[in-house]
Scaffold this motif. Sequence first.
Motif, mmCIF file in Angstrom:
data_model
loop_
_atom_site.group_PDB
_atom_site.id
_atom_site.type_symbol
_atom_site.label_atom_id
_atom_site.label_comp_id
_atom_site.label_asym_id
_atom_site.label_seq_id
_atom_site.Cartn_x
_atom_site.Cartn_y
_atom_site.Cartn_z
ATOM 1 N N PHE A 151 5.148 -1.732 6.574
ATOM 2 C CA PHE A 151 4.765 -1.885 5.282
ATOM 3 C C PHE A 151 6.452 -1.657 4.099
ATOM 4 O O PHE A 151 7.772 -0.648 4.449
ATOM 5 C CB PHE A 151 4.066 -0.656 4.623
ATOM 6 C CG PHE A 151 2.834 -0.481 6.001
ATOM 7 C CD1 PHE A 151 1.511 -1.631 5.378
ATOM 8 C CD2 PHE A 151 2.964 0.056 6.760
ATOM 9 C CE1 PHE A 151 0.502 -1.589 5.640
ATOM 10 C CE2 PHE A 151 1.895 -0.052 7.416
ATOM 11 C CZ PHE A 151 0.448 -0.788 6.993
ATOM 12 N N PRO A 152 6.209 -2.615 3.764
ATOM 13 C CA PRO A 152 7.380 -2.208 2.109
ATOM 14 C C PRO A 152 7.186 -1.324 0.975
ATOM 15 O O PRO A 152 6.257 -1.159 1.635
ATOM 16 C CB PRO A 152 7.164 -3.716 1.663
ATOM 17 C CG PRO A 152 6.168 -3.937 1.813
ATOM 18 C CD PRO A 152 5.440 -3.303 3.221
ATOM 19 N N VAL A 153 8.259 -0.945 0.597
ATOM 20 C CA VAL A 153 8.012 0.260 -0.459
ATOM 21 C C VAL A 153 6.609 -0.294 -1.316
ATOM 22 O O VAL A 153 7.154 -0.974 -2.293
ATOM 23 C CB VAL A 153 9.319 0.145 -0.848
ATOM 24 C CG1 VAL A 153 9.224 1.731 -1.958
ATOM 25 C CG2 VAL A 153 10.062 1.230 -0.056
ATOM 26 N N PRO A 154 6.076 0.824 -1.708
ATOM 27 C CA PRO A 154 5.030 -0.074 -2.426
ATOM 28 C C PRO A 154 4.770 0.634 -3.721
ATOM 29 O O PRO A 154 6.284 0.927 -4.619
ATOM 30 C CB PRO A 154 3.860 0.853 -2.235
ATOM 31 C CG PRO A 154 4.383 2.088 -1.846
ATOM 32 C CD PRO A 154 5.623 1.748 -1.381
ATOM 33 N N LYS A 155 4.906 -0.151 -4.912
ATOM 34 C CA LYS A 155 5.353 -0.410 -6.572
ATOM 35 C C LYS A 155 4.243 1.598 -6.660
ATOM 36 O O LYS A 155 3.437 1.795 -6.370
ATOM 37 C CB LYS A 155 4.824 -0.630 -7.361
ATOM 38 C CG LYS A 155 5.780 -2.315 -7.242
ATOM 39 C CD LYS A 155 5.339 -3.282 -7.866
ATOM 40 C CE LYS A 155 6.566 -4.563 -7.818
ATOM 41 N NZ LYS A 155 6.094 -5.520 -8.638
ATOM 42 N N PRO B 297 0.665 -1.268 -0.217
ATOM 43 C CA PRO B 297 0.102 -0.037 0.450
ATOM 44 C C PRO B 297 0.496 1.568 -0.185
ATOM 45 O O PRO B 297 1.943 0.950 0.395
ATOM 46 C CB PRO B 297 -1.050 -0.005 1.538
ATOM 47 C CG PRO B 297 -0.090 -0.980 2.011
ATOM 48 C CD PRO B 297 0.675 -1.884 1.283
ATOM 49 N N HIS B 298 0.264 2.300 -0.298
ATOM 50 C CA HIS B 298 1.143 3.804 -0.609
ATOM 51 C C HIS B 298 0.312 4.063 0.821
ATOM 52 O O HIS B 298 -0.935 3.866 1.281
ATOM 53 C CB HIS B 298 0.369 4.562 -1.369
ATOM 54 C CG HIS B 298 0.309 3.897 -2.983
ATOM 55 N ND1 HIS B 298 2.131 4.480 -3.655
ATOM 56 C CD2 HIS B 298 0.019 3.385 -3.866
ATOM 57 C CE1 HIS B 298 2.268 3.730 -4.409
ATOM 58 N NE2 HIS B 298 0.490 3.678 -4.877
ATOM 59 N N ARG C 79 -3.640 0.006 -3.845
ATOM 60 C CA ARG C 79 -4.158 0.422 -2.004
ATOM 61 C C ARG C 79 -3.463 1.209 -1.527
ATOM 62 O O ARG C 79 -2.682 1.900 -1.636
ATOM 63 C CB ARG C 79 -3.482 -0.606 -1.793
ATOM 64 C CG ARG C 79 -3.901 -0.835 -0.168
ATOM 65 C CD ARG C 79 -3.254 -2.404 0.278
ATOM 66 N NE ARG C 79 -3.659 -2.953 1.190
ATOM 67 C CZ ARG C 79 -2.709 -4.005 1.801
ATOM 68 N NH1 ARG C 79 -1.718 -4.495 1.366
ATOM 69 N NH2 ARG C 79 -3.139 -3.586 3.021
ATOM 70 N N VAL C 80 -4.400 2.041 -0.653
ATOM 71 C CA VAL C 80 -4.586 3.240 0.355
ATOM 72 C C VAL C 80 -4.034 2.419 2.172
ATOM 73 O O VAL C 80 -5.665 2.253 2.383
ATOM 74 C CB VAL C 80 -4.202 4.582 0.316
ATOM 75 C CG1 VAL C 80 -4.563 5.794 0.846
ATOM 76 C CG2 VAL C 80 -4.243 4.711 -1.683
ATOM 77 N N VAL C 81 -2.492 3.265 2.919
ATOM 78 C CA VAL C 81 -3.709 2.776 4.011
ATOM 79 C C VAL C 81 -3.377 4.437 4.500
ATOM 80 O O VAL C 81 -2.260 5.433 4.215
ATOM 81 C CB VAL C 81 -2.223 2.111 4.622
ATOM 82 C CG1 VAL C 81 -2.369 2.355 6.066
ATOM 83 C CG2 VAL C 81 -3.175 0.510 4.398
ATOM 84 N N SER C 82 -4.049 4.641 5.434
ATOM 85 C CA SER C 82 -4.177 6.442 6.459
ATOM 86 C C SER C 82 -4.232 5.842 7.819
ATOM 87 O O SER C 82 -4.973 5.771 7.959
ATOM 88 C CB SER C 82 -5.306 6.633 5.607
ATOM 89 O OG SER C 82 -6.362 6.653 5.502
#
Length: 309
Positions: free
Chosen positions: A221-225, A198-199, A230-233
């Motif tokens: 969290f790993p670095v997203p592509k 996720p971003h 997908r977004v986590v806030s």
Amino acid sequence: MSTFGLRQQARLRREYLYRKSIEERNAAMQQRKDKIKGALQDGKEIPTALQKKAIGLMHAGDWDDPGPQLAVELGGEAAGGTTNIDDEYRWAGVEDPKIIITTSRDPSSKLKQFAKEIKLLFPNSQRMNRGTYESKQLIEACRSNNVTDFIVLHETRGNPDAMVISHLPNGPTAYFNLADVVMRHDIPDIGTMSEQYPHLIFQNFKSKLGQRTQNILKYLFPVPKDDSQRVVSFVNWDDWILFRQHTFRKVDGGKDYELQEIGPRFSMKLYRIILGTVDQEGGADTEFILRPYLNTAHKRKLLSDDDPW
């Protein structure tokens, strides 16, 4: 673990704490230097608390080059030094995190379900049944298998109400209260859980404590592509961190996007950070502790206003 392994772990822990104490001492000295330098440049009176130390500090180093002493204050990159966060999260973004999630003993069915949903939340995570294992045994096993973070979920009368995030191998460990927990199956019109990295969105984490909390959460969290949908806030509102998770897609190929909540949702409140792992709770130094009945004027907006430390 063998006697040799225990001694080696204790030695590494002592070396780590020594480095942190040196960094903190140098950072405090550099801050005093900067206050004196700023007063001299502006033609103002040197602060009373620093007047006796001003001459000694002037001879202690170069005024024009902050050097690595300012690493803690400047975030490490500007000063070119190593900070506490750099040391603890040295490989963040280079190697993906590896997370183990477990619960308190004898978990209820609701806590087990919540642990499953938290496992889906964090990529590269595994859920482990607690059984009769002690915290020390679990932490030693995680260290042996290069686990980067250990998460423990707690409950009260069947309701999830606490989360402990312990960064390995040396900490820190953050303690959060949980409230308003809503499971995925309780959210109407829920979307399908995405497995994309996720971003992340962090809002209103402005103080040093806020930045510290942000780093503890961000590096789970790993670095997203770039093409991840997908977004986590994490939104700080009055020191409660509101967690939400969504997927998004373009509408009719235009510039508008449609959000779809995929859950779960809950609120988090930080109440303690220790400079150690969860099995060292009694012996590790306390970096931050929330005291809601003391310092009433400063107890609000700890994550967003000026540094409460």
